[in-house]
Write a protein that holds these residues in place. Structure first.
Motif, PDB file in Angstrom:
ATOM      1  N   GLY A  45      41.592 -17.484  21.525  1.00  0.00           N
ATOM      2  CA  GLY A  45      41.831 -18.846  21.042  1.00  0.00           C
ATOM      3  C   GLY A  45      40.529 -19.621  21.031  1.00  0.00           C
ATOM      4  N   ASN A  46      40.165 -20.125  19.861  1.00  0.00           N
ATOM      5  CA  ASN A  46      38.948 -20.929  19.712  1.00  0.00           C
ATOM      6  C   ASN A  46      39.379 -22.399  19.674  1.00  0.00           C
ATOM      7  N   TRP A  47      39.147 -23.083  20.792  1.00  0.00           N
ATOM      8  CA  TRP A  47      39.612 -24.475  20.874  1.00  0.00           C
ATOM      9  C   TRP A  47      38.719 -25.429  20.091  1.00  0.00           C
ATOM     10  N   LYS A  48      37.572 -24.941  19.664  1.00  0.00           N
ATOM     11  CA  LYS A  48      36.593 -25.783  18.946  1.00  0.00           C
ATOM     12  C   LYS A  48      36.299 -27.042  19.767  1.00  0.00           C
ATOM     13  N   MET A  49      36.069 -28.194  19.100  1.00  0.00           N
ATOM     14  CA  MET A  49      35.717 -29.403  19.856  1.00  0.00           C
ATOM     15  C   MET A  49      36.995 -30.196  20.171  1.00  0.00           C
TER      16      MET A  49
ATOM     17  N   TYR B 257      36.731 -10.938  11.282  1.00  0.00           N
ATOM     18  CA  TYR B 257      36.703 -11.201   9.840  1.00  0.00           C
ATOM     19  C   TYR B 257      37.474 -12.487   9.595  1.00  0.00           C
ATOM     20  N   GLU B 258      36.748 -13.515   9.178  1.00  0.00           N
ATOM     21  CA  GLU B 258      37.376 -14.814   8.941  1.00  0.00           C
ATOM     22  C   GLU B 258      37.010 -15.318   7.546  1.00  0.00           C
ATOM     23  N   PRO B 259      37.882 -15.050   6.567  1.00  0.00           N
ATOM     24  CA  PRO B 259      37.608 -15.601   5.241  1.00  0.00           C
ATOM     25  C   PRO B 259      37.580 -17.130   5.346  1.00  0.00           C
TER      26      PRO B 259
ATOM     27  N   TYR C 172      41.175 -10.456  12.928  1.00  0.00           N
ATOM     28  CA  TYR C 172      41.323 -11.291  11.734  1.00  0.00           C
ATOM     29  C   TYR C 172      41.436 -12.746  12.196  1.00  0.00           C
ATOM     30  N   GLY C 173      40.808 -13.659  11.468  1.00  0.00           N
ATOM     31  CA  GLY C 173      40.963 -15.088  11.757  1.00  0.00           C
ATOM     32  C   GLY C 173      41.112 -15.875  10.478  1.00  0.00           C
ATOM     33  N   GLY C 174      41.975 -16.879  10.520  1.00  0.00           N
ATOM     34  CA  GLY C 174      42.212 -17.726   9.353  1.00  0.00           C
ATOM     35  C   GLY C 174      43.677 -18.025   9.244  1.00  0.00           C
ATOM     36  N   SER C 175      44.067 -19.205   9.801  1.00  0.00           N
ATOM     37  CA  SER C 175      45.451 -19.665   9.731  1.00  0.00           C
ATOM     38  C   SER C 175      46.464 -18.667  10.315  1.00  0.00           C
ATOM     39  N   VAL C 176      46.062 -18.009  11.406  1.00  0.00           N
ATOM     40  CA  VAL C 176      47.023 -17.135  12.099  1.00  0.00           C
ATOM     41  C   VAL C 176      47.979 -18.026  12.882  1.00  0.00           C
ATOM     42  N   LYS C 177      49.261 -17.742  12.788  1.00  0.00           N
ATOM     43  CA  LYS C 177      50.275 -18.456  13.570  1.00  0.00           C
ATOM     44  C   LYS C 177      51.372 -17.476  13.973  1.00  0.00           C
TER      45      LYS C 177
ATOM     46  N   ALA D  41      43.309 -11.069  16.758  1.00  0.00           N
ATOM     47  CA  ALA D  41      43.162 -12.306  15.977  1.00  0.00           C
ATOM     48  C   ALA D  41      42.238 -13.271  16.693  1.00  0.00           C
ATOM     49  N   LEU D  42      41.492 -14.031  15.892  1.00  0.00           N
ATOM     50  CA  LEU D  42      40.754 -15.184  16.403  1.00  0.00           C
ATOM     51  C   LEU D  42      41.502 -16.386  15.847  1.00  0.00           C
ATOM     52  N   VAL D  43      42.001 -17.211  16.763  1.00  0.00           N
ATOM     53  CA  VAL D  43      42.954 -18.249  16.373  1.00  0.00           C
ATOM     54  C   VAL D  43      42.355 -19.626  16.646  1.00  0.00           C
ATOM     55  N   GLY D  44      42.369 -20.491  15.663  1.00  0.00           N
ATOM     56  CA  GLY D  44      41.889 -21.860  15.844  1.00  0.00           C
ATOM     57  C   GLY D  44      43.045 -22.791  16.160  1.00  0.00           C
ATOM     58  N   GLY D  45      43.541 -23.480  15.133  1.00  0.00           N
ATOM     59  CA  GLY D  45      44.559 -24.521  15.302  1.00  0.00           C
ATOM     60  C   GLY D  45      45.738 -24.129  16.193  1.00  0.00           C
ATOM     61  N   ALA D  46      46.284 -22.944  15.966  1.00  0.00           N
ATOM     62  CA  ALA D  46      47.484 -22.544  16.714  1.00  0.00           C
ATOM     63  C   ALA D  46      47.186 -22.216  18.173  1.00  0.00           C
TER      64      ALA D  46
ATOM     65  N   TRP E 191      37.941 -19.503   3.342  1.00  0.00           N
ATOM     66  CA  TRP E 191      39.003 -20.214   2.631  1.00  0.00           C
ATOM     67  C   TRP E 191      40.334 -20.200   3.395  1.00  0.00           C
ATOM     68  N   ALA E 192      40.412 -19.397   4.436  1.00  0.00           N
ATOM     69  CA  ALA E 192      41.664 -19.307   5.211  1.00  0.00           C
ATOM     70  C   ALA E 192      41.568 -20.072   6.531  1.00  0.00           C
ATOM     71  N   ILE E 193      40.371 -20.577   6.871  1.00  0.00           N
ATOM     72  CA  ILE E 193      40.203 -21.230   8.171  1.00  0.00           C
ATOM     73  C   ILE E 193      40.668 -22.676   8.121  1.00  0.00           C
ATOM     74  N   GLY E 194      41.668 -22.989   8.920  1.00  0.00           N
ATOM     75  CA  GLY E 194      42.159 -24.357   9.032  1.00  0.00           C
ATOM     76  C   GLY E 194      42.838 -24.870   7.778  1.00  0.00           C
ATOM     77  N   THR E 195      43.175 -23.976   6.857  1.00  0.00           N
ATOM     78  CA  THR E 195      43.746 -24.414   5.581  1.00  0.00           C
ATOM     79  C   THR E 195      45.246 -24.173   5.503  1.00  0.00           C
TER      80      THR E 195
ATOM     81  N   GLY F  11      28.178 -17.009  15.353  1.00  0.00           N
ATOM     82  CA  GLY F  11      28.148 -17.050  13.893  1.00  0.00           C
ATOM     83  C   GLY F  11      29.465 -17.461  13.266  1.00  0.00           C
ATOM     84  N   HIS F  12      30.242 -18.289  13.981  1.00  0.00           N
ATOM     85  CA  HIS F  12      31.462 -18.826  13.362  1.00  0.00           C
ATOM     86  C   HIS F  12      31.068 -19.546  12.075  1.00  0.00           C
ATOM     87  N   SER F  13      31.960 -19.540  11.092  1.00  0.00           N
ATOM     88  CA  SER F  13      31.589 -20.134   9.793  1.00  0.00           C
ATOM     89  C   SER F  13      31.214 -21.610   9.928  1.00  0.00           C
ATOM     90  N   GLU F  14      31.789 -22.295  10.931  1.00  0.00           N
ATOM     91  CA  GLU F  14      31.402 -23.706  11.108  1.00  0.00           C
ATOM     92  C   GLU F  14      29.974 -23.810  11.607  1.00  0.00           C
ATOM     93  N   ARG F  15      29.525 -22.870  12.411  1.00  0.00           N
ATOM     94  CA  ARG F  15      28.114 -22.836  12.853  1.00  0.00           C
ATOM     95  C   ARG F  15      27.210 -22.481  11.671  1.00  0.00           C
TER      96      ARG F  15
HETATM   97  C1  PEP Z   1      38.831 -20.313  13.387  1.00  0.00           C
HETATM   98  O1  PEP Z   1      38.257 -21.372  13.263  1.00  0.00           O
HETATM   99  O2  PEP Z   1      38.264 -19.353  13.940  1.00  0.00           O
HETATM  100  C2  PEP Z   1      40.173 -20.204  12.826  1.00  0.00           C
HETATM  101  C3  PEP Z   1      40.607 -19.025  12.529  1.00  0.00           C
HETATM  102  O3  PEP Z   1      40.867 -21.378  12.640  1.00  0.00           O
HETATM  103  P1  PEP Z   1      42.415 -21.511  12.185  1.00  0.00           P
HETATM  104  O4  PEP Z   1      43.205 -20.536  12.983  1.00  0.00           O
HETATM  105  O5  PEP Z   1      42.762 -22.929  12.499  1.00  0.00           O
HETATM  106  O6  PEP Z   1      42.431 -21.209  10.724  1.00  0.00           O
END
Ligand code: PEP
Length: 254
Positions: A11-15, A169-171, A213-218, A234-239, A173-177, A97-101
């Motif tokens: 889980g990537n809590w980000k900021m 692998y985090e496309p 895989y990362g990108g809107s996993v729930k 999975a690498l999970v952001g929002g969820a 276009w799928a991150i936080g969308t 190397g997260h895409s936000e970085r």
């Molecule tokens: C992320 O930022 O690594 C990510 C996958 O975010 P989310 O799950 O919110 O798309």
């Protein structure tokens, strides 16, 4: 779910999350996930919560990750955090190397590679992120972009260090969308990454590396995604910010 490699869900809590909020979250996760042995579980709080979260998960099956680190070991680098400092809090993983970085702080593959080398030198396992932008996918450039990022971001690592590296692998276009890659799209790129690892290193290395895989996993899509042969977690952001959201992803993936 029988898999060749042990799944790892981070889980990537980000900021997000104050110390108190982070402690609430991990206390719920400890309760919900106490019996899970089949999946490696990692939380990556902001630096400010590492110390307290580290103490809170000491007696649990949850491991600690950081979201970034410096490529330098110490010295006059204002605002940076070294791998050795993360080790003081029993951090085991570090997202690099997260895409936000890459997007907001201009991190390059070469810098990510230096960070990965520094992480391994401190016995931290890097989670190295790669992934294409929407226009790159639409322009059929996904494989070219991912191959370049992979080779550049792992440059200088030994084979055994690569085996201990996790690729996410985090496309972009799928991150936080809310728009995740389909299980087949994810599998195709993961298989491509494994093929690249075979040609850069060898088949053994490629077989051992875990690719998240990362990108809107729930909770509702995790099982299908993680069922794919080359998707190892999975690498999970929002969820990952909610007890239920994160724990259900893990429970649904067993
Ligand atoms: C992320 O930022 O690594 C990510 C996958 O975010 P989310 O799950 O919110 O798309």
């Amino acid at each position: 779910m029988e898999k060749e490699r042990k799944l790892i869900v981070a889980g990537n809590w980000k900021m997000n999350k104050t110390v108190a909020e982070g402690l609430d979250l991990v206390s719920g996760l400890k309760r919900e996930l106490a019996n899970i042995k089949e999946i490696d579980i990692v939380v990556c709080p902001p630096f400010t919560a590492l110390a307290d979260v580290s103490r809170a998960i000491l007696d649990s099956n949850i491991r600690l990750g950081a979201q970034n680190m410096s490529e330098q070991n110490f010295g006059a680098f204002t605002g940076e955090i070294a791998a050795g400092m993360l080790k003081e809090f029993s951090v085991r993983y570090v997202i690099l190397g997260h895409s936000e970085r890459r997007q907001f702080y201009r991190e390059t593959d070469a810098l990510v590679a230096k960070k990965a080398i520094a992480a391994h030198a401190a016995s931290l396992k890097p989670i190295v992120c790669v992934g294409e932008l929407l226009e790159e996918r639409e322009g059929n450039k996904t494989e070219e972009v991912v191959a370049r990022q992979l080779k550049g971001s792992l440059a200088g690592l030994t084979k055994s260090q690569v085996e201990e590296t996790i690729i996410a692998y985090e496309p972009v276009w799928a991150i936080g969308t809310g728009r995740n890659a389909t299980p087949q799209q994810a599998q195709d790129v993961h298989a491509f990454i494994r093929k690249q690892l075979t040609s850069l290193y060898d088949e053994n290395v490629a077989r051992r590396v875990r690719i998240q895989y990362g990108g809107s996993v729930k909770a509702s899509n995790a099982r299908e995604l993680l069922k794919q042969a080359d998707v190892d977690g999975a690498l999970v952001g929002g969820a990952s910010l909610e007890i239920r959201g994160f724990s259900d992803i893990i429970k649904n993936s067993i």
